[in-house]
Design a protein around this motif. Structure first.
Motif: not given
Length: 478
Positions: A443-457
């Motif tokens: 758990i930290s700050k500012g390390v992940l992109p903002d874009e969600l990555l959720l497949p349909e399947e």
């Protein structure tokens, strides 16, 4: 929108440039994306305050913005030229590979030639064969891998295919986009290239990227379908591989059977198994037994820079055979969880690849930062699936903090919890099914992109009933 894309790329390269954040916010605001605009204005800080309360000529701002966009375009064109140059160099090296060793000459482990058993032309067999056997081509073994979309990453993946491979072979390389330090694993990754090696050592490289090769690639419909099947298997293999490695780390030896990973609570290292897992367990266990356990302490997954260079087969048995010889699956690094308090994101990662990126609810400063492990996995915490902890709960290092569902879905993306990590029902159930007991959580700050990555399947998330815990009332800090 193009200006927004160039400015976004610029601030990713120069996150300390507050003026660039301000101009990006103005672009988002102009396009009606007020939420993103406000985030950028917050990053701009005093620059936003100064320019919003002063009468700065619009032409001055426009000239500054055009300068940033022009600089980013020049950098992009420079990277494209470099990419084409690296690809040309890679092609040249591949053309030179066959000439390094004459066809038909075998080498020992030290690289020295091994004498032939009988004199004569090494390309001709000693015993005569029927004519139809001499002309029948040996089918190439088809395998798949994935790499970054730049030529250097693709070159590393292609080099991995040539190492310890039995000719003939044919490997298709899929391209993953890069976001900051991460590579993004999505369904239906585009086909980047195919490399084919004949029985005589000849290497043929075919690019499927028209921009990179300046060519018209051949039809790849059949390859794309097979690639989709390969991709679908890799997440299940990643979950099983991670479970085996986690069990090995805690017990000091790999599990003897799949049942050891799916015992009733609290021995539920992983959830429900799939037919593929049952088929591949023996090979993955054999590969795990030959893999050294990671040293302690572990480096942070968020700062891992090495890419994944493993090659996974197409499901025709070749990949299973390779793993029985000690080769791990494509996702060779065990799955890990990264939580970004700044962006309200939770990602499932393997090395520097992101497989999922969910929106989560947090508790602001009440949510602790640091490294944890999943120490408890429970279905329907406190006996029901619609309470404050939802249908799934994963405790963090025997603390009062957990990753769990929620009966307040509107709190996702906000800081309204008392410190726990809240997820939507479908997200937490998928996460619960994918990651095993013992999974590392950072758990930290500012390390992940903002874009969600959720497949349909979604990943299969059916869970046996014996993963409930009726003997305990959980008092997580919801």
């Amino acid at each position: 929108m193009k200006n927004s894309q160039h400015l976004k790329a610029y601030v990713q390269m120069h996150p300390d440039n507050k003026m660039a954040w301000y101009l990006l916010g103005k672009e988002y605001y102009k396009n009606g994306q007020h939420g993103k605009a406000n985030y950028c204005f917050n990053q701009a800080g005093e620059v936003y305050e100064a320019f919003e309360h002063s009468k700065v000529p619009a032409e001055m701002l426009r000239e500054y913005e055009e300068g940033l966009i022009r600089e980013n375009r020049q950098r992009h064109e420079s990277r494209l030229r470099l990419r084409r140059g690296l690809l040309a160099l890679l092609l040249l090296l591949l053309l030179l590979i066959p000439s390094a060793v004459a066809p038909g000459v075998n080498l020992d482990e030290s690289g020295a030639p091994v004498p032939e058993a009988a004199a004569g032309d090494p390309e001709e067999p000693v015993a005569a064969k029927p004519a139809e056997e001499e002309t029948t081509p040996v089918p190439a073994v088809l395998a798949f891998t994935a790499a970054g979309e730049d030529a250097a990453s693709a070159g590393q993946a292609l080099a991995a295919t040539l190492k310890n491979r039995e000719a003939p072979s044919k490997t298709a390389v899929l391209a993953m986009k890069k976001s900051g330090r991460w590579l993004i694993w999505k369904k239906n990754l585009p086909l980047a290239a195919v490399i084919e090696q004949s029985a005589k050592g000849k290497v043929v490289y075919q690019s499927y990227d028209p921009a990179a090769c300046a060519c018209e690639p051949p039809e790849a419909g059949g390859l794309k379908k097979q690639a989709q099947i390969w991709q679908g298997k890799q997440e299940e293999l990643a979950a099983l591989w991670s479970a085996i490695r986690s069990y090995n780390s805690s017990k000091g030896k790999p599990p003897e059977s799949l049942k050891e990973l799916t015992r009733p609570f609290p021995g539920n290292v992983m959830g429900e198994t799939t037919p593929l897992m049952k088929q591949e367990f023996a090979a993955l266990r054999a590969a795990s037994a030959l893999q050294p356990l990671p040293a302690s302490p572990q480096p942070s997954p968020a700062v891992t820079t090495e890419g994944t260079a493993a090659v996974g087969g197409s499901g025709n048995g070749e990949d299973t055979a390779n793993r029985s010889k000690g080769q791990p699956p494509f996702f060779s690094s065990p799955l890990a969880i990264i939580v970004d308090k700044q962006n309200h994101r939770l990602a499932v990662t393997s090395g520097n690849i992101i497989l999922r990126n969910y929106a989560v609810g947090l508790g602001g400063e009440k949510t602790p930062e640091g490294e944890f492990v999943i120490s408890d996995k429970v279905v329907n915490p406190n006996g029901h699936d619609n309470g404050e902890f939802g249908s799934r709960g994963m405790q963090l290092s025997d603390t009062n903090y957990a990753i769990h569902g929620t009966n307040e879905p509107d709190s996702i993306g906000k800081d309204e919890s008392l410190g726990c990590i809240r997820m939507k029902r479908e997200d937490v159930e998928e996460l619960f099914a994918m990651v095993p007991m013992g999974t590392k959580v950072q758990i930290s700050k500012g390390v992940l992109p903002d874009e969600l990555l959720l497949p349909e399947e979604r990943y299969p998330s059916g869970t046996p009933l014996d993963q409930t815990n009726p003997n305990k009332v959980y008092h997580w800090l919801n």
